[in-house]
Design an enzyme around this catalytic site. Structure first.
Site, PDB file in Angstrom:
ATOM      1  N   LYS A 126       0.830  -1.210   0.000  1.00 37.38           N
ATOM      2  CA  LYS A 126       0.000   0.000   0.000  1.00 37.38           C
ATOM      3  C   LYS A 126       0.862   1.256   0.000  1.00 37.38           C
ATOM      4  CE  LYS A 126      -4.097  -2.166   1.926  1.00 37.38           C
ATOM      5  NZ  LYS A 126      -3.624  -3.557   1.796  1.00 37.38           N
ATOM      6  N   LYS A 161      -8.068   2.035   5.384  1.00 37.34           N
ATOM      7  CA  LYS A 161      -7.608   0.654   5.291  1.00 37.34           C
ATOM      8  C   LYS A 161      -6.359   0.447   6.131  1.00 37.34           C
ATOM      9  CE  LYS A 161      -7.070   1.207   0.784  1.00 37.34           C
ATOM     10  NZ  LYS A 161      -6.716   0.990  -0.657  1.00 37.34           N
ATOM     11  N   ARG A 211      -6.949  -5.203 -11.941  1.00 29.80           N
ATOM     12  CA  ARG A 211      -5.636  -5.788 -11.678  1.00 29.80           C
ATOM     13  C   ARG A 211      -4.861  -5.842 -12.982  1.00 29.80           C
ATOM     14  NH1 ARG A 211      -3.257  -9.231  -8.160  1.00 29.80           N
ATOM     15  NH2 ARG A 211      -3.841  -7.550  -6.719  1.00 29.80           N
ATOM     16  N   ARG A 226     -12.232  -6.240 -11.261  1.00 34.57           N
ATOM     17  CA  ARG A 226     -12.950  -6.905 -10.165  1.00 34.57           C
ATOM     18  C   ARG A 226     -14.059  -5.958  -9.712  1.00 34.57           C
ATOM     19  NH1 ARG A 226      -7.429  -7.556  -7.134  1.00 34.57           N
ATOM     20  NH2 ARG A 226      -7.420  -5.459  -7.985  1.00 34.57           N
ATOM     21  N   ASP A 274      -2.990  -2.400  -8.921  1.00 33.18           N
ATOM     22  CA  ASP A 274      -4.435  -2.208  -8.761  1.00 33.18           C
ATOM     23  C   ASP A 274      -4.784  -0.776  -9.117  1.00 33.18           C
ATOM     24  OD1 ASP A 274      -4.604  -4.797  -7.955  1.00 33.18           O
ATOM     25  OD2 ASP A 274      -4.875  -4.361  -5.826  1.00 33.18           O
ATOM     26  N   GLU A 282      -2.942   0.133  -5.153  1.00 27.70           N
ATOM     27  CA  GLU A 282      -1.965  -0.752  -4.536  1.00 27.70           C
ATOM     28  C   GLU A 282      -0.956  -1.201  -5.575  1.00 27.70           C
ATOM     29  OE1 GLU A 282      -3.093  -4.054  -2.095  1.00 27.70           O
ATOM     30  OE2 GLU A 282      -4.755  -2.984  -1.154  1.00 27.70           O
ATOM     31  N   ASN A 284       1.038  -4.540  -5.740  1.00 26.85           N
ATOM     32  CA  ASN A 284       1.206  -5.838  -5.106  1.00 26.85           C
ATOM     33  C   ASN A 284       2.474  -6.522  -5.614  1.00 26.85           C
ATOM     34  OD1 ASN A 284      -1.584  -6.421  -3.635  1.00 26.85           O
ATOM     35  ND2 ASN A 284      -2.015  -5.366  -5.559  1.00 26.85           N
TER      36      ASN A 284
END
Length: 319
Positions: A126, A161, A211, A226, A274, A282, A284
């Protein structure tokens, strides 16, 4: 025959119909690699020796239920594998960091570890977005409850978050009415003991949290959007989001190539970016997923693209 080690979660926990690590294993075995697996806690380093792990040499059976067979369990030096893939899911906690230190020592001994252990430590998923402010919705990282209240007063509709969550865990939306803001902050930052992230809400989440897979700095040509379902604000598949593969848009490509050019040279062979709307949410790097969903819906072979890139790095090292 080349040997590849996957440091991952327990094999019996894999959901092979969607698991990305499984798809990597399957493609590697198809190309003639010998597959081994271990848990992070199976890795050890004894003074005066090299980093080793108790590993299971496995064969994928092709059976949907009993999908692997253990051929042998043995202790082996990590440097003796052609590649070591670190695929342990978050949380990114102290034990994860200790594992990267052991893997980094294995690198010094000659192991080829993907993603690079130092890069894993240096790019918490993050926080890593903050390097690219041009692609980020207004974002605050803080322990201060007052700073969160001030951020909400400025932006009105926000997302909160934890920094170490995955799969949409612990994500809250607070709208203009500030309903339960104080309670949410107390829950997430544990009365100031833990750092959290706060972002202005991006309404384009209704079109999906995309993604984007970046492999060796190059984005795959399809993304997985998503899409939140019902009243859910989270698009994560683990939170019930619906995954819909879509072509990479020119804007997605611009974002992904910028991030890839910056991060791939640091040892991040695989990145899961993301993006909501035009905002990166994000980066990842621990165990990016969505290989199988994209491949099944589009026919583009993401596992093959990844193993191609891995083999290219091995050739560069003369392996």
């Amino acid at each position: 025959m080349k040997n590849i080690l996957f440091v991952a979660d327990p094999l019996d926990h894999f959901k092979i119909y969607k698991d990305t690590t499984f798809s990597m294993m399957r493609e590697a075995q198809r190309r003639g690699y010998r597959i081994a697996a271990c848990l992070p806690q199976d890795i050890q380093w004894k003074s005066g020796g090299v980093v080793t792990a108790t590993v299971q040499q496995i064969t994928l059976t092709g059976d949907a239920k009993d999908w692997y067979r253990i051929d042998i369990t043995e202790a082996k030096a990590l440097k003796d594998f052609d590649a070591v893939l670190m695929r342990k899911d978050p949380p990114f906690d102290a034990e994860y960091i200790y594992a990267t230190h052991l893997l980094e020592q294995a690198e010094r001994e000659g192991a080829h570890v993907v993603n690079k252990p130092r890069a894993l430590r240096d790019h918490p998923e993050k926080l890593a977005i903050m390097e690219f402010p041009q692609f980020v919705t207004p974002t605050l990282v803080t322990r201060s409850a007052q700073a969160v209240r001030d951020f909400h007063a400025e932006h009105g509709d926000i997302i909160l978050k934890p920094l170490d969550g995955m799969g949409g865990m612990g994500i809250f939306r607070v709208k203009q009415d500030a309903l339960n803001l104080g309670s949410i902050v107390e829950t997430l930052n544990k009365d100031g003991a833990e750092t959290i992230m706060v972002q202005r809400f991006v309404p384009e989440i209704s079109q999906g949290d995309k993604r984007i897979l970046i492999i060796a700095g190059e984005p795959a040509p399809f993304v997985l959007a998503r899409i939140p379902q019902g009243t859910e604000v989270r698009g994560n598949l683990a939170a019930g989001g619906k995954g819909v593969a879509q072509p990479l848009t020119p804007r997605n490509r611009e974002i992904a190539e910028t991030v890839g050019r910056a991060l791939a040279p640091r040892g991040l062979l695989l990145i899961g970016l993301d993006v909501i709307g035009d905002s990166v949410t994000e980066i990842n790097v621990t165990s990016p997923t969505c290989f199988q969903e994209i491949t099944e819906q589009t026919g583009f072979d993401v596992p093959a693209m990844f193993i191609d890139a891995l083999e290219a790095t091995l050739r560069q090292q003369g392996r």
